[in-house]
Every structure is written in C-alpha cells, then in structure tokens.
Scaffold this motif. Structure first.
Motif, PDB file in Angstrom:
ATOM      1  N   SER A  36      -1.536   6.058   9.464  1.00  0.00           N
ATOM      2  CA  SER A  36      -2.037   5.473  10.704  1.00  0.00           C
ATOM      3  C   SER A  36      -2.665   6.566  11.568  1.00  0.00           C
ATOM      4  O   SER A  36      -2.387   7.756  11.395  1.00  0.00           O
ATOM      5  N   THR A  37      -3.504   6.172  12.505  1.00  0.00           N
ATOM      6  CA  THR A  37      -4.152   7.135  13.385  1.00  0.00           C
ATOM      7  C   THR A  37      -3.104   7.871  14.218  1.00  0.00           C
ATOM      8  O   THR A  37      -2.283   7.229  14.894  1.00  0.00           O
ATOM      9  N   PRO A  38      -3.058   9.204  14.175  1.00  0.00           N
ATOM     10  CA  PRO A  38      -2.040   9.955  14.917  1.00  0.00           C
ATOM     11  C   PRO A  38      -2.316   9.928  16.419  1.00  0.00           C
ATOM     12  O   PRO A  38      -3.434   9.592  16.850  1.00  0.00           O
ATOM     13  N   PRO A  39      -1.319  10.283  17.225  1.00  0.00           N
ATOM     14  CA  PRO A  39      -1.512  10.289  18.682  1.00  0.00           C
ATOM     15  C   PRO A  39      -2.665  11.182  19.119  1.00  0.00           C
ATOM     16  O   PRO A  39      -3.367  10.873  20.077  1.00  0.00           O
ATOM     17  N   SER A  40      -2.842  12.313  18.409  1.00  0.00           N
ATOM     18  CA  SER A  40      -3.941  13.225  18.715  1.00  0.00           C
ATOM     19  C   SER A  40      -4.651  13.584  17.420  1.00  0.00           C
ATOM     20  O   SER A  40      -4.016  14.038  16.460  1.00  0.00           O
ATOM     21  N   ILE A  41      -5.971  13.372  17.396  1.00  0.00           N
ATOM     22  CA  ILE A  41      -6.724  13.710  16.182  1.00  0.00           C
ATOM     23  C   ILE A  41      -7.362  15.102  16.288  1.00  0.00           C
ATOM     24  O   ILE A  41      -8.047  15.530  15.351  1.00  0.00           O
ATOM     25  N   GLY A  42      -7.114  15.794  17.399  1.00  0.00           N
ATOM     26  CA  GLY A  42      -7.672  17.130  17.581  1.00  0.00           C
ATOM     27  C   GLY A  42      -7.334  18.090  16.449  1.00  0.00           C
ATOM     28  O   GLY A  42      -8.230  18.763  15.913  1.00  0.00           O
ATOM     29  N   PRO A  43      -6.048  18.191  16.054  1.00  0.00           N
ATOM     30  CA  PRO A  43      -5.698  19.106  14.966  1.00  0.00           C
ATOM     31  C   PRO A  43      -6.392  18.750  13.650  1.00  0.00           C
ATOM     32  O   PRO A  43      -6.704  19.639  12.845  1.00  0.00           O
TER      33      PRO A  43
END
Length: 288
Positions: free
Chosen positions: A187-194
């Motif tokens: 699922s899409t993680p809370p932050s996709i920055g990493p």
C-alpha cells in the motif's frame, strides 16, 4: 497454512507447503542490528521475540525460518518508527549477502547474465521468494515475488528486495542509473519521499507485482569487473550447491504453481502460461 502448492500431470496433485518449509540465510539480516542500534533499539529482544537466535547473525549461512525473518522486519519497522525500514536496510547491504550467488553475479560477462544468475539460484539464499527476469518488446522487467502471504513484514521485504535490486544494478551500471519506473504491491506509505530519493523514478504502489522496469538493451551491457574463468568456477560451485540442497530448492514448476495459487487460479493452463510453455509441454514435464 497460508500457502499450498498444487500441480499435477492431470492438473490436480497437491503438495502442501507450510510456513516452516521456507527459509532464508541469516546474511539477509546483515546490518539489521546496527540500524536498530542507531535508533536506540536493542536487537536481541526483537530477534528472540521472533524465535531467532541472536548469535545466528554471526554465521551468515545459518538458515532461519522465513516467517521469523519477516516478523523481525515488521518489529524493526515498529521499533524504529520507519515505515521505509526495508529501504534503509538495503542501503547497508552489499551484494555479498547473497553468498556464492552474489560472487558469481559479480563475475558475470554482462548485466543480463548477472540478473539471470540471481533468478536461477536465488533459492540458495532463500526459498521464500522468487526472482524473474522477463523481456518483451525491448523492455526488461525484474520481478520479485514473495511465496507466502498474510504474514507481518511482507511489505518491508518487498521494499527491501526492490531496493536491493536497484542497488545491485547500479553497482554494475553506475550510481546514476535508474529504472524507467518501479511498481510495488504494498500500500502507499505515509511518506513516499524516501522511495523517490532511492529509486529516482516514478513509483506505482498497490500494483500487481514488485518489479523494476528498464530498457532491455542494458542487459547486453558488458561488466568490466567480470572474470570469465572465475565465473565458470563459481558457476560450477553453484550447480554443486544446487544439487546438494535439491530437497529444499524449488523447481520452476513449483514456483510458477505457487505464484498462480496466490492469484487464486492454479489451473494447469495458467501455470504453463506463467512459465511461457504450452499446457501439453507442462504435462510432459510433470510426467517425467
């Protein structure tokens, strides 16, 4: 049990695969403790809670149960507060964690040969996952499938595998390389920055497969580090190891059947299609 393997000459012989049948070398937890320590977390209690002897991390060839490994990843994710723990672990792990498979990859003549070596012999490192390299219409797809389901830590392992795949290819092609795009089943993680920082390409979450997609032309890229004589020696060693653990190693038929089962359809025709052969050819192989 979350996994059962079904295949047969007539389409219906069943072989049960329990969680306890899946293993991974302890090398898969290389630098695991160091990352936890950096967040002020003790590794010993986490490993013991998962049924893993902390001393096993000092012996990279020790086999640990795959479900325990996944649980350790899950608990580490919770303890550090890092939803992207798998990405962090990948940045600390060299290709040598794969043991003889990693050494053989490093001496391959080209990128395609190195990735095929990984796909063919990954079960020597872990039989809990399967790697595939598919080429179609000038596009290469490097895929990683986990052969168990409904266990904590699976999404962390998906992150770890994809990140290691990118890292290993960059080791061959240079750090500036990036896939055209990446797909992940998680699922899409809370932050996709990493994820953006590591993959440096478009990322699609909640996808049908975990894969790196790039130009198939790169598969012919020569590897300047490759030594043909050493590669031949290492390849013979892999074949010997593969024969020695035949009882644990999974055949391509078994892998295909299990992956089809995960999608809910393990009919003979679907297994054959995943393997790229006709149902009649698959029947002949099962009768041998």
């Amino acid at each position: 049990d979350p996994t059962f393997l079904l295949f047969c000459a007539n389409g219906l012989v069943s072989i049960a695969m329990k969680d306890e049948d899946f293993f991974v070398r302890a090398a898969a937890l290389h630098e695991f403790g160091a990352i936890l320590a950096g967040f002020g977390c003790a590794v010993g209690p986490i490993l013991k809670q998962c049924g893993i002897d902390p001393e096993s991390l000092d012996s990279p060839d020790t086999l640990i149960r795959y479900r325990n490994f996944l649980e350790a990843l899950h608990l580490a994710c919770e303890a550090t507060g890092l939803p992207s723990f798998g990405l962090h672990l990948a940045t600390r792990q060299p290709m040598t964690i794969l043991g003889p498979v990693g050494f053989a990859m490093a001496e391959a003549p080209c990128l395609g040969a190195a990735l095929k070596k990984l796909a063919d012999y990954f079960h020597l490192h872990s039989n809990g996952g399967a790697i595939q390299l598919a080429v179609q219409d000038g596009t290469a797809c490097w895929r990683y499938e986990i052969l168990v389901s409904n266990l904590p830590g699976i999404h962390v392992q998906e992150d770890l595998a994809a990140a290691l795949g990118v890292k290993f290819i960059r080791q061959f092609l240079g750090n500036d390389w990036g896939p055209d795009y990446v797909t992940l089943q998680r699922s899409t993680p809370p932050s996709i920055g990493p994820y953006r920082a590591l993959f440096r390409c478009p990322i699609h979450f909640e996808a049908d497969s975990n894969q790196l997609v790039f130009s198939a032309d790169l598969l012919n890229q020569p590897l300047v580090s490759g030594n043909s004589q050493l590669h031949d020696i290492l390849n013979q060693h892999l074949q010997m190891l593969d024969t020695g653990i035949a009882a644990m190693a999974r055949t391509d038929v078994q892998k295909a059947a299990l992956l089809c089962l995960k999608s809910g359809d393990c009919a003979l025709g679907h297994v054959a299609a995943r393997m790229g052969i006709s149902p009649r050819s698959l029947q002949r192989r099962l009768q041998q």
